[in-house]
Write an enzyme that holds these catalytic residues in place. Structure first.
Site, PDB file in Angstrom:
ATOM      1  CB  CYS A   2      -0.922  -0.253   1.075  1.00  0.00           C
ATOM      2  SG  CYS A   2      -1.851  -1.466   1.399  1.00  0.00           S
ATOM      3  NE  ARG A  27       5.440   1.430  -1.141  1.00  0.00           N
ATOM      4  CZ  ARG A  27       6.500   1.731  -0.558  1.00  0.00           C
ATOM      5  NH1 ARG A  27       7.507   2.330  -0.911  1.00  0.00           N
ATOM      6  NH2 ARG A  27       6.526   1.035   0.525  1.00  0.00           N
ATOM      7  CD1 TRP A  75      -0.652  -5.821  -3.448  1.00  0.00           C
ATOM      8  CD2 TRP A  75      -0.422  -6.892  -1.275  1.00  0.00           C
ATOM      9  NE1 TRP A  75       0.023  -7.295  -3.477  1.00  0.00           N
ATOM     10  CE2 TRP A  75      -0.009  -7.907  -2.305  1.00  0.00           C
ATOM     11  CE3 TRP A  75      -0.529  -7.251  -0.054  1.00  0.00           C
ATOM     12  CZ2 TRP A  75       0.354  -9.050  -1.746  1.00  0.00           C
ATOM     13  CZ3 TRP A  75      -0.122  -8.469   0.452  1.00  0.00           C
ATOM     14  CH2 TRP A  75       0.110  -9.256  -0.465  1.00  0.00           C
ATOM     15  CG  ASN A 101       0.387   2.440   3.731  1.00  0.00           C
ATOM     16  OD1 ASN A 101      -0.752   2.332   2.818  1.00  0.00           O
ATOM     17  ND2 ASN A 101       1.445   2.949   3.191  1.00  0.00           N
ATOM     18  N   GLY A 102      -0.704  -1.067   6.517  1.00  0.00           N
ATOM     19  CA  GLY A 102      -0.524  -1.752   7.842  1.00  0.00           C
ATOM     20  C   GLY A 102      -1.681  -2.587   7.965  1.00  0.00           C
ATOM     21  CD  GLU A 478      17.693 -12.853  -7.765  1.00  0.00           C
ATOM     22  OE1 GLU A 478      17.146 -13.376  -6.865  1.00  0.00           O
ATOM     23  OE2 GLU A 478      17.238 -11.648  -8.274  1.00  0.00           O
ATOM     24  CE  LYS A 482      14.350 -11.156 -10.205  1.00  0.00           C
ATOM     25  NZ  LYS A 482      14.973 -10.886  -8.869  1.00  0.00           N
ATOM     26  CD  GLU A 485      10.553 -11.537  -9.124  1.00  0.00           C
ATOM     27  OE1 GLU A 485       9.836 -10.903  -8.289  1.00  0.00           O
ATOM     28  OE2 GLU A 485      11.882 -10.999  -9.090  1.00  0.00           O
ATOM     29  CG  HIS A 501      20.035 -36.973  -4.458  1.00  0.00           C
ATOM     30  ND1 HIS A 501      20.496 -37.929  -3.879  1.00  0.00           N
ATOM     31  CD2 HIS A 501      21.258 -36.215  -4.549  1.00  0.00           C
ATOM     32  CE1 HIS A 501      21.846 -38.224  -3.767  1.00  0.00           C
ATOM     33  NE2 HIS A 501      22.230 -37.141  -4.198  1.00  0.00           N
ATOM     34  CE  LYS A 596      11.870  -2.635  -6.298  1.00  0.00           C
ATOM     35  NZ  LYS A 596      12.426  -3.885  -6.695  1.00  0.00           N
TER      36      LYS A 596
HETATM   37  O1  M6R Z   1      13.422  -4.805  -0.066  1.00  0.00           O
HETATM   38  P1  M6R Z   1      13.768  -6.316   0.319  1.00  0.00           P
HETATM   39  O2  M6R Z   1      14.886  -6.618  -0.486  1.00  0.00           O
HETATM   40  O3  M6R Z   1      13.989  -6.579   1.599  1.00  0.00           O
HETATM   41  O4  M6R Z   1      12.877  -7.203  -0.431  1.00  0.00           O
HETATM   42  C1  M6R Z   1      12.913  -8.662  -0.296  1.00  0.00           C
HETATM   43  C2  M6R Z   1      12.068  -9.316  -1.294  1.00  0.00           C
HETATM   44  O5  M6R Z   1      10.625  -8.903  -1.082  1.00  0.00           O
HETATM   45  C3  M6R Z   1      12.569  -8.761  -2.680  1.00  0.00           C
HETATM   46  O6  M6R Z   1      13.795  -9.208  -2.907  1.00  0.00           O
HETATM   47  C4  M6R Z   1      12.010  -9.594  -3.874  1.00  0.00           C
HETATM   48  O7  M6R Z   1      12.057 -11.171  -3.702  1.00  0.00           O
HETATM   49  C5  M6R Z   1      12.207  -9.203  -5.332  1.00  0.00           C
HETATM   50  N1  M6R Z   1      11.428  -7.910  -5.505  1.00  0.00           N
HETATM   51  C6  M6R Z   1      12.072 -10.372  -6.217  1.00  0.00           C
HETATM   52  O8  M6R Z   1      12.719  -9.574  -7.412  1.00  0.00           O
END
Ligand code: M6R
Length: 601
Positions: A2, A27, A75, A101-102, A478, A482, A485, A501, A596
């Protein structure tokens, strides 16, 4: 997740608020809304599901005008995605408007206890909060400020909030409050603002006052008053945010993600300039940080998502250069299942946003236990940086795309430099990072190659694998994140030795398997694993380094020191994910269901 913006003291609040919401889009959100006071005891409330652009249309059609207003991107947490659940939420008689927010943990209890006679129009915890303010104003005869504070005093200790309230009876005044959720007041000669993210209001001001947990602020066009958790008036100095507002634009790029991938070479150079002096000695890491790390018998890196993956690479650096055993933990697990700690632990929190709720929870716990903490984050002045004992900046510049790219690279580099500052070695990291920057640029220049790989290998595929060994296994995680997601191709990343395994049973004719092959010690074994999946029909794509390359490899990475190869190996994966997503016609920057900055646990 949010986002909040509010403004008072301008001729026409709506364009500022809508522009601000546009800046918050990155975000992640699923509905948006705005309330603008007309200055005469009346106002406009407009809310819409989906994109901010839909809200813009609706607000323009409603001819909204006024000098003060609040707005929100939501959100969904409590209650589904609907216009009714979007913020601002209003009190029954339309006197108060609240964005939030929250999460209010005890909202149901409060609703049952205080608001049994009230008809609710949404399923949100926020509506409970605004109805409470109304009730205390009406029935207890409290001022809006006191009613707001009374409502806040009833919230469960675990609740997190950033609130912004407007009262029709004081149409130019914004009431703000925060706990465990960021909220800034922006000050300027031509109006004051409140926002959860400075980036949203940079076109109004670059001077911000940071609210502390428990603060309540009264923001008027020419005056800001802040009261701490005990109700004492406090002065908080503004800080100047040195961000060029154009840094948050995507310029000629079709997507932020591509821009941010391309920025990685510059980021690498910028970090080197900051953390190394002319002679290649590490600078800008305080003695206090160095002493605290030196005194540790074990480092615990705590992070989520991409930052966790960067931590897995950093672990190698701390063990190799600082010679301190290092563990890496997912924050959401560590928070509620703390492993046995060593006698003298040192904690590193890695984060792009510095606001990740899971990591904040761990930081709170660790601080209570009295252990030293360092946050390495991209957003300076974020909660994690403020609340840790020490902080180091990532210097990646604003990262807007939900998929993290340049922040990952920055996290790997800053950890490398920090670990190297303890090393007794002839290795010249500054020089090697300069090479990395050149090679990162060279790889990002070959976009067509990665587009072709994505178009041929991933077109119409529903699943894929990334495998590697050693540091390549860390990058494989990673790389898989990428791809999955943003393109929604179900992708697993793992240590190649684990194939036999269990996972090898998933390999079918044509299954894409990407192998990252940059580590000499295990290159032979990895080739064997690639052969095993190829024999079972996999479509294998090998990304190797120059000295380990063989004919037939899909892409050969330039050579830098093996320890730094993750910085190169991750780039093809980022670009392949980008092009696979484009090929599917999806929104690269805003994947479904994701935010984000993940500010809820
Ligand atoms: O802001 P942060 O690095 O703490 O966020 C952690 C994860 O939410 C963030 O790295 C997320 O996995 C990425 N946006 C993925 O690309």
């Amino acid at each position: 997740m949010c986002g909040i913006v509010g403004i008072t003291g301008v001729d026409d609040a709506l364009p500022y608020l809508l522009r601000g919401l546009g800046k918050l889009e990155y975000r992640g959100y699923d509905s948006a809304g705005v309330y603008v006071s007309d200055g005469f005891n009346g106002g406009y409330l407009v809310k819409e599901k989906g994109r901010v652009s839909a809200l813009v249309k609706k607000a323009e059609a409603a001819h909204v005008h006024g000098t003060a207003g609040i707005a929100h991107t939501r959100w969904a947490t409590h209650g589904g995605v609907s216009v009714a659940n979007a913020h601002p939420q209003q009190s029954a008689d339309g006197r108060f408007y609240l964005v939030h927010n929250g999460v209010i943990e005890n909202y149901q209890e409060l609703k049952d206890r205080y608001l049994s006679g009230v008809t609710f129009h949404s399923q949100t915890d926020t509506e409970v909060a605004v109805q409470l303010v109304d009730k205390f104003a009406k029935e207890d005869g409290l001022s809006a400020f006191d009613a707001f504070r009374k409502m806040i005093s009833l919230l469960d200790g675990n609740s997190a909030y950033g609130f912004l309230l407007m009262d029709r009876e004081n149409p130019d005044t914004l009431l703000a409050a925060k706990k465990k959720s960021p909220l800034l007041i922006g000050v300027s000669d031509h109006g004051n603002v409140v926002t959860s993210d400075a980036a949203a209001m940079l076109d109004v001001t670059q001077d911000f006052i940071e609210l502390h947990d428990g603060d309540v602020a009264v923001v008027k066009p020419k005056q800001v008053e802040i009261f701490d958790a005990q109700g004492q008036a406090v002065e908080r100095e503004p800080f100047h945010l040195d961000i060029d507002p154009t840094e948050t634009d995507k310029g000629a790029y079709p997507y932020y993600m591509l821009k941010e991938i391309d920025e990685q070479a510059v980021v690498a150079r910028k970090i080197s300039q900051y953390y190394f002096d002319d002679d290649g000695r590490v600078q800008n890491i305080s003695c206090a940080i160095s002493d605290a790390i030196r005194a540790a018998d074990r480092i615990y890196i705590v992070a989520a998502g991409t930052s966790f993956h960067a931590g897995l690479v950093g672990q190698r650096y701390f063990e190799k250069w600082a010679k301190i055993p290092t563990e890496v933990h997912v924050s959401s697990e560590f928070a509620y299942d703390q492993p046995m700690l060593s006698e003298h632990p040192f904690f590193i929190f890695l984060s792009q946003s510095g606001e990740t709720a899971d990591s904040r929870e761990v930081l709170d716990n660790i601080k209570r236990q009295g252990y030293p903490t360092l946050t390495i984050a991209n957003v300076v002045n974020s909660t994690l940086t403020r609340e840790a004992d020490f902080a180091l900046p990532l210097l990646a510049g604003p990262e807007i795309a939900v998929a993290s790219t340049k922040a990952y690279t920055a996290q790997v580099i800053v950890q490398a430099i920090l670990a190297y500052s303890f090393a007794d070695t002839d290795f010249n990291l500054k020089q090697e990072l300069a090479k990395v920057a050149v090679e990162v640029s060279a790889i990002t220049d070959e976009k067509e190659t990665f587009k072709e790989i994505a178009d041929t290998v991933l077109h119409n595929q529903r699943s894929a694998f990334y495998i590697g060994r050693g540091l390549d296994a860390a990058v494989a995680l990673e790389a898989a994140l990428k791809l999955k997601e943003i393109s929604y191709v179900q992708t697993e990343g793992f240590a190649a030795g684990e194939l036999k395994h269990g996972t090898i049973s998933l390999i079918e004719e044509g299954t894409p398997v990407f192998a990252l092959l940059t580590q000499s010690k295990t290159a032979g074994l990895l080739r064997g694993e690639v052969a095993q999946v190829a024999a079972r029909g996999a479509n294998t794509v090998i990304i190797s380094s120059e000295s380990l390359a063989r004919p037939g490899d899909a892409y050969v990475l330039p050579e830098v020191d093996e320890l730094l190869m993750p910085l190169l190996a991750v780039i093809p994966a980022q670009l392949i994910a980008y092009y696979a997503t484009l090929d599917r016609g999806l929104d690269v920057d805003r994947p479904r269901n994701l935010a984000k900055s993940v500010t809820v646990q």
